[in-house]
Design a protein around this motif. Structure first.
Motif: not given
Length: 394
Positions: A100-101, A126-128, A150-151, A161-163
């Motif tokens: 998530v961005w 997994r990552r924010y 942690a995330v 490139a963004l997913r």
């Protein structure tokens, strides 16, 4: 301050906000005495260390007595982020991504609500990643969100490139706009000039405070036009949004390049037929300070927010031009109801329901705020737009 109206290089005001006014005055001088409003707004909000979003004053909060200037949906009720988590989880699942961005995360309230709710559902990303231009706000976000370290990560720019799923709550309205004014039938671009306050202190030194009357409007004929013709010949002021549209186009290009992803933007605004209605002749530009609004962005520069409503048709077209599909477009109230807010409210005590009602009520945030969803590929039947979709009105 020199008598010729130019800002002397010897001026070095001590207060940060005074330094901002002097900084903008020098910028106007360097530009030949006239600055397009979008450049003025950029400096007023984002000048490093000086602009409204770059210094340490509190911005977000429910009441003026807490020192805040305005309230955003996640500050109003945690049910906002908890309900938006439904759309985020659905988008992560349909795009097969795990990131998530969030742009312009403000106090960090929305990120905290989303991460708590997604973790509760066993769907934590997994990552924010938070992208925020304000160093002062970033420090507050890091403190508030320490439990999610942690995330969480922060970034200054997007990858090529963004997913993943991109979020922007009240981000587009804070992007600088160009002002157009039709006066006596002729279109002008409205800019800013410097009117120095030449009053001197008793010792003959220039005053350190540059007064709120230091800046004034000035119009220049232009070939720029609103994206649709505004009927009539009456005087008319409005905004165009090249920066917001360029931003969305960039996000869309990066998502398209990454191959999988979605984006949700939540803000106040209209489709262009409503935005450029002949009766909206005074434009939408507004300032927010201590939970009060005014229409003078040239006064008290750096001490208040400056915003303009969003032309959602322009946002949709920018995204489509870059390869994304429109999942839907509807009011914030309808989007939250579709996503289960009413059921969440029913589980809450009465004291928690009252602020959440402001997220839905038409005379509060429910109708003025809109939600647009975008996605790579053909998209899917997103739950948030299941009823009340207004894509046909864009």
């Amino acid at each position: 301050m020199a008598d010729n109206g130019r800002v002397s290089s010897a001026i070095a005001p001590s207060a940060p906000l005074t330094e901002l006014a002097a900084h903008i005055a020098r910028d106007i001088e360097a530009a030949g005495g006239w600055l397009p409003f979008d450049r003025f707004m950029q400096q007023a909000l984002y000048a490093p260390g000086l602009g409204y979003y770059a210094h340490g004053s509190r911005k977000f909060g429910p009441l003026a007595r807490d020192g805040s200037d305005f309230v955003t949906a996640p500050e109003l009720s945690p049910l906002f982020g908890q309900t938006l988590a439904d759309a985020v989880a659905e988008a992560l699942r349909h795009t097969g991504t795990d990131e998530v961005w969030e742009f312009g995360a403000g106090s960090g309230a929305l990120a905290g609500q989303l991460l708590d709710e997604l973790a509760r559902r066993g769907q934590a990303p997994r990552r924010y990643t938070i992208v925020d231009v304000s160093g002062a706000l970033r420090a507050r976000q890091q403190q508030r969100l320490a439990a999610h370290g942690a995330v969480l990560q922060w970034a200054d720019r997007l990858p090529e490139a963004l997913r993943g799923v991109v979020l922007g709550n009240e981000v587009l309205d804070a992007m600088p706009v160009q002002l157009l004014a039709r006066v006596d039938g002729t279109w002008h671009e409205r800019g800013v000039i410097f009117k120095p306050n030449a009053a001197l202190a008793p010792d003959g030194q220039a005053r350190t405070a540059i007064q709120s009357g230091a800046f004034a409007w000035s119009d220049r004929p232009t070939a720029l036009r609103p994206p649709v013709e505004v009927a009539g010949t009456h005087d008319y002021v409005t905004e165009i949004h090249p920066q917001a549209e360029a931003f969305v186009r960039t996000v869309a290009e990066r998502l398209a390049r990454g191959g999988r992803g979605a984006a949700f933007f939540i803000d106040y605004g209209f489709p262009e037929a409503e935005y450029y209605h002949p009766q909206r002749f005074m434009g939408t530009l507004a300032c927010h300070r201590a939970h009060r609004m005014d229409d003078d962005p040239l006064a008290d520069v750096g001490e208040k927010d400056i915003t303009a409503h969003v032309n959602f048709t322009g946002i949709a077209l920018a995204a489509q031009d870059a390869g994304l599909a429109v999942l839907g477009y509807t009011s914030q109230g309808r989007f939250l109801l579709n996503s289960g807010l009413a059921e969440r409210m029913a589980e809450q005590p009465l004291a928690a329901r009252a602020p959440a009602m402001k997220l839905l009520a038409e005379h509060e945030m429910g109708e003025l705020f809109k939600v647009i969803g975008l996605a790579t590929g053909e998209g899917w039947a997103a739950r948030g737009f299941a009823a009340g979709d207004r894509t046909h009105r864009l």
